[in-house]
Scaffold this motif. Structure first.
Motif, PDB file in Angstrom:
ATOM      1  N   ILE A   1      14.522 -47.370  -5.395  1.00 44.69           N
ATOM      2  CA  ILE A   1      13.102 -47.387  -5.765  1.00 44.69           C
ATOM      3  C   ILE A   1      12.656 -46.021  -6.273  1.00 44.69           C
ATOM      4  CG2 ILE A   1      10.766 -47.623  -4.821  1.00 44.69           C
ATOM      5  CD1 ILE A   1      11.944 -49.737  -2.922  1.00 44.69           C
ATOM      6  N   THR A   2      13.099 -44.968  -5.596  1.00 48.24           N
ATOM      7  CA  THR A   2      12.711 -43.618  -6.013  1.00 48.24           C
ATOM      8  C   THR A   2      13.270 -43.285  -7.398  1.00 48.24           C
ATOM      9  OG1 THR A   2      12.675 -42.918  -3.691  1.00 48.24           O
ATOM     10  CG2 THR A   2      12.796 -41.183  -5.365  1.00 48.24           C
ATOM     11  N   ALA A   3      14.492 -43.727  -7.670  1.00 49.55           N
ATOM     12  CA  ALA A   3      15.075 -43.483  -8.999  1.00 49.55           C
ATOM     13  C   ALA A   3      14.240 -44.163 -10.091  1.00 49.55           C
ATOM     14  CB  ALA A   3      16.516 -43.989  -9.020  1.00 49.55           C
TER      15      ALA A   3
ATOM     16  N   GLN B   1      12.008 -42.338 -13.118  1.00 53.42           N
ATOM     17  CA  GLN B   1      12.123 -42.733 -14.517  1.00 53.42           C
ATOM     18  C   GLN B   1      10.765 -43.101 -15.081  1.00 53.42           C
ATOM     19  OE1 GLN B   1      14.850 -45.933 -15.112  1.00 53.42           O
ATOM     20  NE2 GLN B   1      14.823 -45.793 -17.342  1.00 53.42           N
ATOM     21  N   ALA B   2       9.901 -43.672 -14.242  1.00 56.62           N
ATOM     22  CA  ALA B   2       8.563 -44.053 -14.694  1.00 56.62           C
ATOM     23  C   ALA B   2       7.596 -42.865 -14.673  1.00 56.62           C
ATOM     24  CB  ALA B   2       8.015 -45.167 -13.811  1.00 56.62           C
ATOM     25  N   GLY B   3       8.025 -41.736 -14.123  1.00 54.02           N
ATOM     26  CA  GLY B   3       7.187 -40.544 -14.094  1.00 54.02           C
ATOM     27  C   GLY B   3       6.147 -40.534 -13.006  1.00 54.02           C
ATOM     28  N   VAL B   4       6.399 -41.268 -11.915  1.00 53.47           N
ATOM     29  CA  VAL B   4       5.416 -41.318 -10.833  1.00 53.47           C
ATOM     30  C   VAL B   4       5.978 -40.740  -9.528  1.00 53.47           C
ATOM     31  CG1 VAL B   4       4.167 -43.254 -11.808  1.00 53.47           C
ATOM     32  CG2 VAL B   4       6.071 -43.677 -10.247  1.00 53.47           C
ATOM     33  N   ALA B   5       7.145 -40.131  -9.576  1.00 50.07           N
ATOM     34  CA  ALA B   5       7.740 -39.507  -8.399  1.00 50.07           C
ATOM     35  C   ALA B   5       8.395 -38.207  -8.824  1.00 50.07           C
ATOM     36  CB  ALA B   5       8.769 -40.446  -7.742  1.00 50.07           C
TER      37      ALA B   5
END
Length: 414
Positions: free
Chosen positions: A403-405, A409-413
């Motif tokens: 999930i973190t990966a 990739q989505a730029g939210v972590a």
């Protein structure tokens, strides 16, 4: 304290109502003969009414009056013989009412003491998750679980087959680095019900193959371990399941056992999500479908989900879990503008988001949803889904890593 007050009030209310009925019925009222007299007298009045309306003639009316009069005389004689209505002794009625109240309240307390959990307070979600994590960390190992399982009954096989298996054992013992020999031994030990020896041979085969194995090999290892413990999923079996799902995330047998493990760890919410998605993407004849269908309703109840039967469709979702366009959608998309195509994609993402919010789903679905929202530029929604997914898969390091990966990739972590 509030629980005990409510429980005592409910028990006393029910017992009081039953005692009141018992006391009010002490006076049984008039005897049956008095009721019969009223009925017969009404019948006489009805005869006169029927005669006046022409329903019956005078001869029939006379016969009916004679018969009813005879019954009236018999009922009156019975009434004179019985005297007044029968009454139960007042002391006996009160005593029985008291016994009823004490039996009901005392029996309720005794049942709760044996079947309930006195002193067990309400648990917050974080507390229950923490308890589940502690249970996962401190659960018995494979060896400990196997030691507690009684011996499996030996299957009925021919002596010649047992002799061949014994020869195979001796051969493998002389050739400890023969990978195929260990694979063959694992199969035949399982046929004889020697699941401990079978999973040990399978583990040795995987070790000798130095990584050149597939998802089915790890799945077979996990299943042999679980069979050796009588259905318990140990940490070692969990590791084998994780390796299976890393290589084949749609492996139905591994998903069934992984959901079973989540239920054993007191995480029915995760178990239901895994099983529901597995059922939805399985064919009706898949071997794991029957096991899931027998247990999923109970798992849904434990998870607080209103279960609706799920029919296996036999059509795995395209690209994992994010629904893709069918042939008609592709044909229509060719004539769409960029805005219309983007709107179509948003609709697909919205449907997946709604399903995850209502029914739950696999970690791969959550990761794909976060990635899709990032591609669409909806970073706020992607961040909210990322936070919700972290809570859903708390304690599952492999799921959180995936999930973190997707969130990065989505730029939210970070």
């Amino acid at each position: 304290m509030v629980f005990w007050i409510l429980t005592a009030f409910m028990a006393l209310a029910v017992a009081g109502l039953m005692a009141l009925v018992l006391l009010r019925s002490r006076d049984m009222g008039e005897p049956p003969a008095a009721y019969d007299l009223r009925v017969y007298r009404q019948q006489l009045r009805d005869v006169d009414k029927d005669l006046a309306r022409g329903v019956i003639n005078e001869a029939d009316a006379g016969r009916i009056r004679t018969e009813v009069s005879r019954r009236i005389l018999a009922a009156d004689a019975q009434l004179q013989k019985d005297g007044g209505g029968a009454n139960q002794p007042a002391g006996l009625s009160r005593g029985m009412a008291l016994i009823l109240v004490l039996a009901l309240c005392g029996g309720t307390l005794a049942l709760y003491a044996n079947l309930g959990a006195p002193g067990y307070g309400d648990l917050a979600l974080k507390t229950r998750i923490a308890m589940a994590e502690e249970r996962a960390e401190n659960r018995p190992s494979q060896a400990e679980a196997e030691a507690q399982v009684p011996p499996f009954p030996a299957p009925e096989v021919e002596d010649s087959y047992r002799q061949l298996v014994e020869q195979l054992r001796q051969t493998v013992a002389k050739r400890p680095n023969d990978a195929q020999g260990h694979a063959l031994l694992a199969q035949h030990e399982a046929n004889l019900g020697n699941f401990t020896a079978a999973h040990q041979a399978k583990a040795r085969f995987i070790e000798l193959m130095s990584g050149a194995v597939g998802a089915s090999d790890f799945g077979e290892l996990a299943e042999l371990m679980i069979m050796a413990t009588g259905g318990y999923v140990s940490p070692e079996a969990e590791a084998a399941l994780v390796q299976t799902l890393k290589r084949d995330s749609e492996n139905g047998a591994a998903r069934y056992y992984y959901g079973l493990m989540q239920g054993q760890l007191d995480r029915p919410d995760r178990a239901y999500q895994i099983w529901a998605e597995t059922l939805r993407t399985s064919a009706p004849g898949d071997p794991w479908v029957d096991g899931i269908q027998r247990q999923i309703e109970d798992m849904a109840f434990r998870a607080g989900v209103e279960y609706q039967p799920i029919t296996p469709q036999g059509k795995p979702p395209l690209a994992g879990a994010l629904p893709g366009p069918d042939a008609a959608d592709v044909e229509n998309a060719a004539a769409m503008s960029d805005e219309d195509r983007a709107e179509m994609v948003r609709g697909m993402v919205a449907r997946l988001s709604d399903r995850l919010a209502t029914e739950g789903g696999t970690v791969q679905e959550w990761a794909r949803l976060i990635g899709a929202l990032g591609v669409l530029g909806d970073t706020e929604q992607a961040r909210a889904i990322y936070q919700e997914a972290q809570q859903t898969f708390t304690g599952d390091s492999a799921a959180l890593e995936l999930i973190t990966a997707a969130a990065r990739q989505a730029g939210v972590a970070e």
